[in-house]
Design an enzyme around this catalytic site. Structure first.
Site, PDB file in Angstrom:
ATOM      1  N   GLU A   1      10.035   7.898 -17.326  1.00  0.00           N
ATOM      2  CA  GLU A   1       8.471   8.728 -17.122  1.00  0.00           C
ATOM      3  C   GLU A   1       8.224   7.683 -18.625  1.00  0.00           C
ATOM      4  O   GLU A   1       6.488   7.634 -18.996  1.00  0.00           O
ATOM      5  CB  GLU A   1       8.714   9.266 -17.143  1.00  0.00           C
ATOM      6  CG  GLU A   1       8.919  10.278 -15.887  1.00  0.00           C
ATOM      7  CD  GLU A   1       8.776  11.543 -15.714  1.00  0.00           C
ATOM      8  OE1 GLU A   1       8.021  12.532 -15.262  1.00  0.00           O
ATOM      9  OE2 GLU A   1       9.871  12.358 -15.822  1.00  0.00           O
TER      10      GLU A   1
ATOM     11  N   LYS B   1      16.586  21.945 -11.865  1.00  0.00           N
ATOM     12  CA  LYS B   1      15.795  20.365 -12.099  1.00  0.00           C
ATOM     13  C   LYS B   1      16.651  19.256 -12.715  1.00  0.00           C
ATOM     14  O   LYS B   1      17.115  19.746 -13.436  1.00  0.00           O
ATOM     15  CB  LYS B   1      14.340  20.763 -12.716  1.00  0.00           C
ATOM     16  CG  LYS B   1      13.032  21.396 -12.126  1.00  0.00           C
ATOM     17  CD  LYS B   1      12.824  20.911 -10.832  1.00  0.00           C
ATOM     18  CE  LYS B   1      11.015  19.566 -11.399  1.00  0.00           C
ATOM     19  NZ  LYS B   1      10.835  18.890 -11.112  1.00  0.00           N
TER      20      LYS B   1
ATOM     21  N   SER C   1      14.634  21.287 -16.897  1.00  0.00           N
ATOM     22  CA  SER C   1      13.605  22.345 -16.948  1.00  0.00           C
ATOM     23  C   SER C   1      13.738  23.311 -18.239  1.00  0.00           C
ATOM     24  O   SER C   1      14.965  23.993 -17.787  1.00  0.00           O
ATOM     25  CB  SER C   1      12.731  22.532 -15.989  1.00  0.00           C
ATOM     26  OG  SER C   1      11.851  23.806 -16.066  1.00  0.00           O
TER      27      SER C   1
ATOM     28  N   HIS D   1       0.943  -1.051   0.320  1.00  0.00           N
ATOM     29  CA  HIS D   1      -0.031   0.002   0.209  1.00  0.00           C
ATOM     30  C   HIS D   1       0.564   1.257   0.128  1.00  0.00           C
ATOM     31  O   HIS D   1       0.723   2.755   0.926  1.00  0.00           O
ATOM     32  CB  HIS D   1      -1.153   0.052   1.039  1.00  0.00           C
ATOM     33  CG  HIS D   1      -1.728  -1.222   1.544  1.00  0.00           C
ATOM     34  ND1 HIS D   1      -3.266  -1.627   0.523  1.00  0.00           N
ATOM     35  CD2 HIS D   1      -0.921  -2.482   2.433  1.00  0.00           C
ATOM     36  CE1 HIS D   1      -3.152  -2.797   1.586  1.00  0.00           C
ATOM     37  NE2 HIS D   1      -1.986  -3.102   2.177  1.00  0.00           N
TER      38      HIS D   1
END
Ligand code: ARG
Length: 458
Positions: free
Chosen positions: A290, A283, A277, A156
């Site tokens: 992804e 970043k 970024s 979980h």
């Protein structure tokens, strides 16, 4: 030049129809397999006496030349000849004349495309299998480096029990090993030879299907000619196997993303495999992971696309089936891209063992082991569970961890607690205490790694 099928037509094909029905723009990638199949077909035609040896030699030579032209980029592709099959055949006739007109004897594009797809997929599965091997080796490398790194295992997404990083990574190993098995199994059904089925009902000519199979290294033929030209379940099986692999890859991708957040801090991905970024100078983003996660959606879409194209098609060949190629090719390309980029990224990923270890110190990860300690002292598990639950509740109230408790405090919950409970609350020791086969104890992991080293090779 006229189309090969122009005999029964009085009007030339509308340009709109030509561009609507062509598949050349995407099926040209099958050229090598198309030529390989045609050469075997020509050899068989000569063997059974339907063409002369001289004609066969000219056909083979012509086809080899065409292969060269395609590879050099000088081949005159034309969409008015629909697909790769007719483009190659037309060029062959242009080159060698009458002998070229005999190549399509006893053959239809229906069994020809079925053959091309099978030859193509057979090669691609072989390549995918060796890429999967590289991924497994990268995982094995990290598992071996991180046998002693300990982190929370989660259920979980809540901290649950301490595990070694090796155990966690080897869970993915087992998923990928099964994916490998599935591709090998799929290959058995891809590896059947459909030629000789003609358009759908075989041929009156004395074709030798077994000989073609032998030439092309197929262990079996697709027996029923109607099945042979209308079946695409071997493609669906390939994309389905690929969907399961992508599901596994996307779960691994997701963990790489989560673990490289500031919040987790378990992992640093190599700079060369991350992106920045355009606005926020600080970043460093895990875009590769992804995109792997995202591309899973694309492969599932391809699977649904193929299933839907084939759904309710009456036997045998229908032109709908030409639509099988874009999703099939996209699946091959996407799987290849994901499997090529993941191993080097994984190989160079750096795990932050201190952060992992720290994370095991909060969250009462030893709770289950403590309950099992009580079981070993004779308490029924349900009661042991309850006792440890009350200790957790006590600790939460007092702002303590298990480690902060005195023996007196332990014994206030159960007289079964003795001095040795203090060793159970040490997470480091947790891996030594796991005895069950496959449970990720130190010995278990060592054995697994040794076996994998043998199986995967250098
Ligand atoms: N381009 C076709 C395909 O990909 C080849 C088979 C064409 N057969 C036909 N009868 N039109 O499916």
């Amino acid at each position: 030049m006229e189309k090969p099928w122009s005999g029964r037509f009085k009007e030339r094909t509308d340009r709109l129809v030509e561009s609507f029905t062509e598949s050349l723009s995407f099926d040209r990638r099958l050229y090598r397999h198309d030529i390989e199949g045609s050469i075997a077909h020509a050899r068989m035609l000569a063997k059974v006496g339907l063409i002369s040896d001289e004609e066969m030699r000219r056909i083979v030579e012509g086809l080899e030349e065409i292969k060269g032209e395609i590879e050099e980029g000088t081949f005159p592709f034309s969409t008015s000849f629909e697909d790769i099959h007719m483009n190659i055949e037309r060029r062959l006739v242009e080159k060698i004349g009458e002998a070229g007109e005999k190549l399509h004897t006893g053959r239809s594009r229906n069994d020809q495309i079925a053959l091309d797809l099978r030859l193509y997929l057979r090669d691609e599965i072989g390549r995918i299998l060796s890429l999967l091997r590289e991924l497994e080796k990268a995982l094995l490398h990290q598992a071996e480096q991180n046998m002693d790194a300990i982190l929370p295992g989660y259920t979980h997404l809540q901290r649950a029990q301490p595990v070694s990083l090796a155990h966690h990574l080897l869970a993915y190993m087992d998923m990928f090993r099964r994916d490998e098995e599935r591709y090998r199994d799929c290959l058995k059904r891809v590896n059947r030879m459909p030629l000789g089925s003609g358009a759908l009902a075989g041929s009156t000519l004395p074709l030798d299907r077994r000989y073609v199979a032998e030439l092309l290294n197929f262990p079996e033929i697709v027996e029923n000619s109607m099945d042979a030209v209308s079946d695409r379940d071997f493609c669906i099986e390939f994309v389905s196997t690929s969907s399961i692999l992508m599901m596994h890859l996307s779960r691994l991708g997701e963990e790489l993303i989560l673990w490289s957040t500031e919040e987790f801090g378990f992992l640093e991905l190599p700079d060369a495999f991350t992106t920045g970024s355009s606005m926020m100078p600080q970043k460093k983003n895990p875009d590769v992971a992804e995109l792997i996660r995202g591309k899973a959606g694309r492969i599932y879409g391809n699977l649904l696309c193929l299933l839907t194209i084939m759904k309710a098609l009456p036997l045998t060949y229908n032109r709908d089936m030409q639509e099988d190629k874009p999703p099939l090719f996209d699946t091959v390309d996407t799987i290849t891209a994901c499997l090529s980029i993941l191993p080097p990224m994984l190989h160079r990923a750096r795990f932050n063992r201190e952060r992992m270890k720290e994370a095991t110190e909060r969250g009462f990860l030893e709770a289950t082991d403590i309950a099992e300690y009580l079981v070993m002292k004779g308490l029924p598990f349900r009661r042991a569970h309850h006792v440890v639950g009350s200790i957790v509740s006590y600790c939460l109230e007092k702002g303590k961890t298990f480690k902060d408790l005195s023996l007196k405090e332990w014994r206030s919950f159960s007289p079964l607690f003795e001095e040795d409970v203090l060793s159970v609350v040490d997470v480091e020791g947790a891996l030594d205490r796991r005895k069950v086969e496959g449970g990720g104890g130190r010995e278990d992991i060592r054995r697994r790694i040794e076996r994998l080293k043998e199986e995967l090779g250098p």
